[in-house]
Write a protein that holds these residues in place. Structure first.
Motif, PDB file in Angstrom:
ATOM      1  N   VAL A   1      51.925  36.480   8.911  1.00 53.19           N
ATOM      2  CA  VAL A   1      53.369  36.423   9.156  1.00 53.19           C
ATOM      3  C   VAL A   1      53.803  35.008   9.536  1.00 53.19           C
ATOM      4  O   VAL A   1      53.306  34.432  10.501  1.00 53.19           O
ATOM      5  N   VAL A   2      54.711  34.455   8.752  1.00 53.46           N
ATOM      6  CA  VAL A   2      55.224  33.099   8.980  1.00 53.46           C
ATOM      7  C   VAL A   2      56.502  33.126   9.817  1.00 53.46           C
ATOM      8  O   VAL A   2      56.691  32.324  10.725  1.00 53.46           O
ATOM      9  N   ARG A   3      57.381  34.064   9.486  1.00 49.94           N
ATOM     10  CA  ARG A   3      58.652  34.191  10.200  1.00 49.94           C
ATOM     11  C   ARG A   3      58.991  35.673  10.327  1.00 49.94           C
ATOM     12  O   ARG A   3      58.524  36.501   9.542  1.00 49.94           O
ATOM     13  N   ALA A   4      59.836  35.990  11.307  1.00 57.05           N
ATOM     14  CA  ALA A   4      60.287  37.372  11.469  1.00 57.05           C
ATOM     15  C   ALA A   4      61.652  37.374  12.146  1.00 57.05           C
ATOM     16  O   ALA A   4      61.942  36.508  12.981  1.00 57.05           O
ATOM     17  N   PHE A   5      62.468  38.326  11.764  1.00 59.38           N
ATOM     18  CA  PHE A   5      63.834  38.428  12.285  1.00 59.38           C
ATOM     19  C   PHE A   5      64.162  39.878  12.630  1.00 59.38           C
ATOM     20  O   PHE A   5      63.704  40.806  11.958  1.00 59.38           O
ATOM     21  N   VAL A   6      64.943  40.044  13.681  1.00 53.33           N
ATOM     22  CA  VAL A   6      65.617  41.318  13.915  1.00 53.33           C
ATOM     23  C   VAL A   6      66.987  41.171  13.270  1.00 53.33           C
ATOM     24  O   VAL A   6      67.760  40.287  13.641  1.00 53.33           O
ATOM     25  N   LEU A   7      67.272  42.030  12.299  1.00 56.00           N
ATOM     26  CA  LEU A   7      68.539  41.932  11.575  1.00 56.00           C
ATOM     27  C   LEU A   7      69.665  42.668  12.295  1.00 56.00           C
ATOM     28  O   LEU A   7      70.841  42.416  12.037  1.00 56.00           O
ATOM     29  N   GLY A   8      69.289  43.572  13.199  1.00 56.20           N
ATOM     30  CA  GLY A   8      70.286  44.314  13.950  1.00 56.20           C
ATOM     31  C   GLY A   8      69.920  45.779  14.040  1.00 56.20           C
ATOM     32  O   GLY A   8      68.793  46.176  13.738  1.00 56.20           O
ATOM     33  N   GLU A   9      70.875  46.596  14.462  1.00 60.40           N
ATOM     34  CA  GLU A   9      70.673  48.037  14.556  1.00 60.40           C
ATOM     35  C   GLU A   9      71.891  48.737  13.970  1.00 60.40           C
ATOM     36  O   GLU A   9      73.011  48.232  14.056  1.00 60.40           O
ATOM     37  N   ASP A  10      71.651  49.899  13.362  1.00 58.97           N
ATOM     38  CA  ASP A  10      72.763  50.592  12.722  1.00 58.97           C
ATOM     39  C   ASP A  10      73.302  51.708  13.606  1.00 58.97           C
ATOM     40  O   ASP A  10      72.880  51.884  14.748  1.00 58.97           O
ATOM     41  N   ALA A  11      74.230  52.478  13.055  1.00 58.25           N
ATOM     42  CA  ALA A  11      74.886  53.536  13.827  1.00 58.25           C
ATOM     43  C   ALA A  11      73.912  54.633  14.243  1.00 58.25           C
ATOM     44  O   ALA A  11      74.166  55.358  15.221  1.00 58.25           O
ATOM     45  N   ASP A  12      72.803  54.770  13.522  1.00 54.40           N
ATOM     46  CA  ASP A  12      71.803  55.777  13.863  1.00 54.40           C
ATOM     47  C   ASP A  12      70.716  55.206  14.770  1.00 54.40           C
ATOM     48  O   ASP A  12      69.679  55.844  14.970  1.00 54.40           O
ATOM     49  N   ASN A  13      70.943  53.986  15.284  1.00 59.54           N
ATOM     50  CA  ASN A  13      70.019  53.333  16.208  1.00 59.54           C
ATOM     51  C   ASN A  13      68.690  52.940  15.572  1.00 59.54           C
ATOM     52  O   ASN A  13      67.674  52.819  16.256  1.00 59.54           O
ATOM     53  N   PHE A  14      68.697  52.749  14.249  1.00 58.19           N
ATOM     54  CA  PHE A  14      67.531  52.189  13.572  1.00 58.19           C
ATOM     55  C   PHE A  14      67.541  50.681  13.796  1.00 58.19           C
ATOM     56  O   PHE A  14      68.580  50.040  13.671  1.00 58.19           O
ATOM     57  N   ILE A  15      66.389  50.109  14.106  1.00 59.35           N
ATOM     58  CA  ILE A  15      66.253  48.662  14.226  1.00 59.35           C
ATOM     59  C   ILE A  15      65.718  48.132  12.905  1.00 59.35           C
ATOM     60  O   ILE A  15      64.690  48.598  12.403  1.00 59.35           O
TER      61      ILE A  15
END
Length: 221
Positions: A107-121
């Motif tokens: 793994v070179v890079r990693a991001f959290v893109l956000g969370e949706d209305a169903d609380n999926f990350i």
């Protein structure tokens, strides 16, 4: 209660992790103690503190039923605390620790893109020369999902694909959103970038130079 107090207490973090995974669901003190693996007394004290701080709202139950608590969305810092949690103990820190320990060579890079209305990350993982083993990655994310009490939606792409993302690409749009943030930057792991491939023109020039040198040496003899 300050943000520092909120973040520094492990007991608070464990309880808030469960609550943010189901922000509209009421929990009894015993349920929270069981899910966070805390002693009922310790969990009860933490819950009481959070209720007094305005972070949780208490709900009276019917006769012979235990009272419950849930996140109070009207709390003035609800959004800020949720964002802080996502960028620390509720997602960023455990995901970063998992990737660094199990996939540090890929793994070179990693991001959290956000969370949706169903609380999926939603996560974006960028690999280098070595592609993470799909089975191992799936198992690690599944285990982490259980620990976080959250479902994880994971995208794994190559660094070449990442560098070539166009503006109209869905992932590019998500990376540009205010909810996205980086949790592993280049150099944070031991992962190596793939060797750059020479373009056709550059390759042709290199071969031509080699042929010219060989010709010159033959003529010099």
């Amino acid at each position: 209660m300050s943000a520092a107090d909120f973040l520094l207490s492990p007991a608070v973090q464990k309880i808030m992790q469960v609550l943010y995974a189901a922000p509209d669901q009421p929990f009894s003190a015993d349920e929270l103690a069981r899910q966070t693996r805390q002693e009922p007394g310790e969990a009860g004290q933490t819950i009481e503190h959070l209720v007094k701080s305005g972070i949780l709202a208490r709900q009276k139950a019917a006769a012979e039923q235990p009272d419950t608590v849930k996140l109070d969305r009207s709390f003035v810092f609800y959004g800020e605390l949720r964002s802080i949690a996502l960028k620390s103990f509720a997602a960023a820190e455990p995901v970063r620790a998992m990737l660094r320990s199990k996939f540090k060579d890929s793994v070179v890079r990693a991001f959290v893109l956000g969370e949706d209305a169903d609380n999926f990350i939603e996560l974006l993982i960028v690999h280098g020369a070595v592609t993470p083993d799909e089975t191992a990655m799936t198992a690690a994310c599944k285990k982490l999902s259980k620990a976080l009490h959250r479902h994880l939606q994971v995208h794994v792409i190559s660094v070449a694909r990442f560098n070539g993302l166009a503006d109209h690409d869905t992932l590019a749009a998500k990376l540009a959103s205010a909810s996205a943030f980086e949790i592993i930057a280049p150099g944070d792991t031991k992962a190596q970038l793939p060797a750059e491939r020479l373009g056709l023109l550059q390759s042709a020039k290199k071969k031509l130079a080699a042929l010219s040198l060989a010709q010159h040496r033959r003529e010099s003899r």
